[in-house]
Design a protein around this motif. Structure first.
Motif: not given
Length: 297
Positions: A29, A38, A42, A210, A214-215, A217-218
């Motif tokens: 991420g 990041f 989250c 993102p 990456v979204w 992972a978030i």
């Protein structure tokens, strides 16, 4: 040894899996995306989920003003240092190496308990401390000798582990007359504000929407870490003796190392393999209960 209920055992297994797999997910991420931002996203996504869960459970959230200072101290040592330093350090370390260093926490906790809280530390526990220190030296050696090494990442992870250890000791002794879930909510809220301020101060120029991976992972972090794993850990830290989390603590860095190698293609050096064995041995020596003499009750 404290006997775990079936529910506690299930929660520990889930905690192990969620946190163990999160190390390569976090690494993925923050690769090419601002780390503080990041973490901030989250937490802002995870916080409402945590609030909804507490509302559904009808958990009272009020904490008296006389306990705000203690709540702040718990937040600083359990969350501020850990979430800030770990997310910065993992940029320069492999996810497996960061996991090994992060989960030296129980060893730090044993030393802090002995020095600050007058807990007797057995000879075998000091052997465990020496084993963990040897593992850290191996990892640090590789970071210094490798051209791409980042010793600062090692230092940040060790500081994060040490402060988390102190926070865990404080959490076990807190006198705040409130449910652990309520304390966890306010600590998460304060840390979310803290991470937001850091993101604004240091990464505002790098802010961007993102990308889809990456979204993913978030969302994993928001749901799995902040709405579940973090809360379970704080409950265990406050309500059970240290041995109760042994299974989880011992397996999280192992999962982190091997899931990172499998998913991200991280190369494992002999220092990594040796450090895993040394840290696992150290945690076992520090946390495993002493055998009672025959006839003792």
């Amino acid at each position: 040894m404290h006997a775990l209920s079936r529910q506690q055992l299930v929660l520990l297994v889930l905690l192990t899996v969620v946190w163990g797999l999160n190390w390569p997910i976090m690494k993925f991420g923050v690769t090419g995306y601002p780390p503080l931002t990041f973490r901030t996203i989250c937490m802002w996504l995870g916080l409402p989920l945590l609030w909804l869960f507490l509302a559904w459970r009808r958990v009272p959230l009020r904490i008296g003003r006389e306990h705000w200072r203690e709540l702040g101290v718990l937040t600083v040592f359990n969350m501020f240092f850990w979430h800030t330093l770990a997310i910065l350090a993992i940029q320069s370390l492999s996810s497996g190496r960061a996991a090994i260093l992060g989960y030296t926490m129980p060893v730090f906790s044993a030393v802090i308990g002995s020095i600050w809280f007058n807990q007797r530390l057995a000879a075998r526990a000091w052997t465990g401390v020496a084993a963990a220190a040897t593992g850290v030296v191996l990892l640090l050696w590789h970071e210094i000798t490798a051209l791409s090494g980042k010793p600062m990442g090692v230092a940040m992870m060790l500081v994060a582990a040490a402060t988390w250890a102190l926070g865990t000791q404080q959490m076990r002794r807190t006198q705040i007359p409130a449910p652990t879930l309520a304390i966890s909510f306010w600590m998460t809220l304060l840390t979310t504000v803290w991470m937001t301020l850091l993101s604004v101060l240091f990464e505002r120029d790098a802010w961007a929407v993102p990308p889809a991976p990456v979204w993913g992972a978030i969302v994993y972090n928001a749901v799995g870490v902040f709405a579940f794993a973090q809360v379970v850990w704080l409950m265990m830290a406050r309500e059970l003796p240290p041995i109760a989390s042994t299974l989880s603590v011992m397996m999280i860095p192992v999962l982190g190392v091997f899931s990172g190698a499998w998913w991200l293609g991280e190369v494992l050096h002999w220092q990594d393999w040796t450090a895993v064995l040394l840290v696992m041995a150290a945690i076992s020596l520090v946390l495993w209960p002493a055998r009672k003499p025959a006839g003792a009750h």
